[in-house]
Write a protein that holds these residues in place. Structure first.
Motif, PDB file in Angstrom:
ATOM      1  N   ASP A  82       0.827  -1.213  -0.010  1.00  0.00           N
ATOM      2  CA  ASP A  82       0.040   0.108   0.132  1.00  0.00           C
ATOM      3  C   ASP A  82       0.795   1.222  -0.015  1.00  0.00           C
ATOM      4  OD1 ASP A  82      -2.203  -1.776  -0.031  1.00  0.00           O
ATOM      5  OD2 ASP A  82      -2.228  -1.562   2.262  1.00  0.00           O
ATOM      6  N   GLY A  83       1.658   1.430  -0.852  1.00  0.00           N
ATOM      7  CA  GLY A  83       2.735   2.602  -0.929  1.00  0.00           C
ATOM      8  C   GLY A  83       3.504   2.639   0.232  1.00  0.00           C
ATOM      9  N   TRP A  84       4.173   1.586   0.688  1.00  0.00           N
ATOM     10  CA  TRP A  84       5.005   1.430   1.783  1.00  0.00           C
ATOM     11  C   TRP A  84       4.123   1.843   3.213  1.00  0.00           C
ATOM     12  CZ3 TRP A  84       9.793   4.495  -0.296  1.00  0.00           C
ATOM     13  CH2 TRP A  84      10.141   3.848  -1.339  1.00  0.00           C
ATOM     14  N   GLN A  85       2.934   2.047   3.129  1.00  0.00           N
ATOM     15  CA  GLN A  85       2.293   2.285   4.305  1.00  0.00           C
ATOM     16  C   GLN A  85       1.977   1.271   5.323  1.00  0.00           C
ATOM     17  OE1 GLN A  85      -0.889   5.676   3.284  1.00  0.00           O
ATOM     18  NE2 GLN A  85      -0.893   3.978   1.726  1.00  0.00           N
ATOM     19  N   ALA A  86       2.104   0.035   5.031  1.00  0.00           N
ATOM     20  CA  ALA A  86       1.950  -1.294   5.902  1.00  0.00           C
ATOM     21  C   ALA A  86       2.966  -2.331   5.578  1.00  0.00           C
ATOM     22  CB  ALA A  86       0.676  -1.727   5.947  1.00  0.00           C
ATOM     23  N   GLU A  87       3.341  -2.882   6.565  1.00  0.00           N
ATOM     24  CA  GLU A  87       4.261  -3.997   6.247  1.00  0.00           C
ATOM     25  C   GLU A  87       3.677  -5.528   6.626  1.00  0.00           C
ATOM     26  OE1 GLU A  87       7.684  -3.523   8.905  1.00  0.00           O
ATOM     27  OE2 GLU A  87       8.177  -1.463   7.971  1.00  0.00           O
ATOM     28  N   VAL A  88       3.887  -6.556   6.298  1.00  0.00           N
ATOM     29  CA  VAL A  88       3.439  -7.779   6.347  1.00  0.00           C
ATOM     30  C   VAL A  88       4.502  -8.782   6.285  1.00  0.00           C
ATOM     31  CG1 VAL A  88       1.195  -7.271   5.101  1.00  0.00           C
ATOM     32  CG2 VAL A  88       3.326  -8.108   3.695  1.00  0.00           C
ATOM     33  N   GLY A  89       4.194  -9.898   6.913  1.00  0.00           N
ATOM     34  CA  GLY A  89       5.344 -10.941   7.295  1.00  0.00           C
ATOM     35  C   GLY A  89       6.313 -10.703   8.097  1.00  0.00           C
ATOM     36  N   GLU A  90       6.993 -11.311   8.368  1.00  0.00           N
ATOM     37  CA  GLU A  90       8.002 -11.351   9.450  1.00  0.00           C
ATOM     38  C   GLU A  90       9.361 -11.858   9.051  1.00  0.00           C
ATOM     39  OE1 GLU A  90      10.065 -10.017  12.577  1.00  0.00           O
ATOM     40  OE2 GLU A  90       7.953  -9.744  12.497  1.00  0.00           O
ATOM     41  N   GLY A  91      10.204 -11.105   8.558  1.00  0.00           N
ATOM     42  CA  GLY A  91      11.463 -12.008   7.825  1.00  0.00           C
ATOM     43  C   GLY A  91      11.313 -12.850   6.689  1.00  0.00           C
ATOM     44  N   ALA A  92      10.272 -12.642   6.082  1.00  0.00           N
ATOM     45  CA  ALA A  92       9.882 -13.587   4.855  1.00  0.00           C
ATOM     46  C   ALA A  92      10.135 -13.352   3.642  1.00  0.00           C
ATOM     47  CB  ALA A  92       8.291 -13.591   5.005  1.00  0.00           C
ATOM     48  N   LEU A  93      10.976 -12.390   3.405  1.00  0.00           N
ATOM     49  CA  LEU A  93      11.384 -11.935   1.936  1.00  0.00           C
ATOM     50  C   LEU A  93      11.792 -13.091   0.958  1.00  0.00           C
ATOM     51  CD1 LEU A  93      12.008  -9.637  -0.343  1.00  0.00           C
ATOM     52  CD2 LEU A  93      13.988  -9.585   0.708  1.00  0.00           C
ATOM     53  N   LEU A  94      12.719 -13.900   1.278  1.00  0.00           N
ATOM     54  CA  LEU A  94      13.136 -14.955   0.529  1.00  0.00           C
ATOM     55  C   LEU A  94      12.147 -15.929   0.166  1.00  0.00           C
ATOM     56  CD1 LEU A  94      15.694 -15.680  -1.237  1.00  0.00           C
ATOM     57  CD2 LEU A  94      16.539 -16.856   0.919  1.00  0.00           C
ATOM     58  N   ASP A  95      11.530 -16.393   1.148  1.00  0.00           N
ATOM     59  CA  ASP A  95      10.387 -17.350   1.373  1.00  0.00           C
ATOM     60  C   ASP A  95       9.090 -16.822   0.147  1.00  0.00           C
ATOM     61  OD1 ASP A  95      11.831 -19.236   2.814  1.00  0.00           O
ATOM     62  OD2 ASP A  95      10.534 -18.571   4.691  1.00  0.00           O
ATOM     63  N   LEU A  96       9.091 -15.532   0.423  1.00  0.00           N
ATOM     64  CA  LEU A  96       7.870 -14.961  -0.665  1.00  0.00           C
ATOM     65  C   LEU A  96       8.640 -15.098  -1.875  1.00  0.00           C
ATOM     66  CD1 LEU A  96       5.366 -13.816  -1.233  1.00  0.00           C
ATOM     67  CD2 LEU A  96       6.343 -11.498  -0.519  1.00  0.00           C
ATOM     68  N   ALA A  97       9.854 -14.696  -2.163  1.00  0.00           N
ATOM     69  CA  ALA A  97      10.386 -14.426  -3.474  1.00  0.00           C
ATOM     70  C   ALA A  97      10.186 -15.941  -4.084  1.00  0.00           C
ATOM     71  CB  ALA A  97      11.656 -14.037  -3.365  1.00  0.00           C
ATOM     72  N   ARG A  98      10.667 -16.859  -3.455  1.00  0.00           N
ATOM     73  CA  ARG A  98      10.497 -18.458  -3.978  1.00  0.00           C
ATOM     74  C   ARG A  98       9.372 -18.799  -4.295  1.00  0.00           C
ATOM     75  NH1 ARG A  98      14.864 -20.366   0.782  1.00  0.00           N
ATOM     76  NH2 ARG A  98      16.895 -20.340  -0.674  1.00  0.00           N
ATOM     77  N   ARG A  99       8.431 -18.450  -3.321  1.00  0.00           N
ATOM     78  CA  ARG A  99       6.823 -18.862  -4.022  1.00  0.00           C
ATOM     79  C   ARG A  99       6.440 -18.318  -4.863  1.00  0.00           C
ATOM     80  NH1 ARG A  99       1.554 -17.936  -0.179  1.00  0.00           N
ATOM     81  NH2 ARG A  99       0.074 -19.198  -1.479  1.00  0.00           N
TER      82      ARG A  99
END
Length: 214
Positions: A112-129
């Motif tokens: 949302d235009g950097w207004q909210a964060e989601v997940g917890e240290g999940a960048l690589l997992d999300l990228a792989r998915r």
């Protein structure tokens, strides 16, 4: 603000050799729907280089409208983070033309235009998915460096490139030719450059020539 005529600005960068223009509908990103498609269409019609459009694209209909406006590629951000399956569906419908933009603050994706964060240290997992669902390209922005001219987070991109099987485009912090060369050396397909160009810290033609020799 760096001018009040986006079409003229687009023409300038295209004339200076930009291989692709990255156009963000910031109002669309914040509101969750495209706001400036008519302006995007004018930009696409005014230049002879591919235009990548992002901001507020949350449905297949939004994506269709972006392509109808003349975009060569689209970027999905919040919608892809919240529903990777949606990103996979879009990637299958428009092969090679859908990029997922992951905006990251302290290893957490933001929406949302950097207004909210989601997940917890999940960048690589999300990228792989996302890659597993067929997304062909990722653009990753380090929010804390975006517009700061402090240099890109090279370690972040090195890790992503080494762990993923699709091209990664870097965004955030680029201030010099050396920064671009550092990103090229760790395997980034490309980089989004904005403020450094507008502030006159980076000459586009010189940067492109240097990277072409890397």
């Amino acid at each position: 603000m760096y001018g009040d005529d986006p079409v003229a600005v687009a023409r300038r960068w295209a004339a200076e050799g930009a291989p692709r223009l990255h156009v963000v509908d910031l109002d669309g990103a914040r509101s969750g729907r495209p706001v400036h498609l008519s302006l995007a269409a004018r930009i696409c019609a005014a230049v002879d280089v591919p235009v990548e459009l992002s901001g507020g694209l949350r449905s297949l209909e939004d994506i269709e409208a972006a392509f109808a406006a003349g975009a060569d590629r689209v970027q999905l951000g919040s919608a892809a983070v919240r529903s990777p399956a949606f990103a996979g569906e879009a990637a299958a419908r428009w092969p090679g033309r859908v990029v997922v933009a992951l905006d990251v603050r302290r290893a957490r994706p933001a929406v949302d235009g950097w207004q909210a964060e989601v997940g917890e240290g999940a960048l690589l997992d999300l990228a792989r998915r996302l890659v597993g669902l067929g997304v062909p390209r990722l653009m990753v922005t380090d929010i804390e460096r975006d517009g700061a001219l402090t240099g890109p987070n090279v370690a972040l991109y090195r890790e992503l490139v080494s762990q993923l099987t699709v091209p990664v485009v870097a965004s955030g912090g680029v201030r010099s030719v050396d920064d671009l060369l550092s990103l090229a050396r760790v395997g980034c397909e490309g980089a989004v450059v904005g403020k450094a160009l507008y502030e006159g810290l980076l000459d586009l033609r010189e940067a492109l020539e240097a990277v072409s020799r890397c």
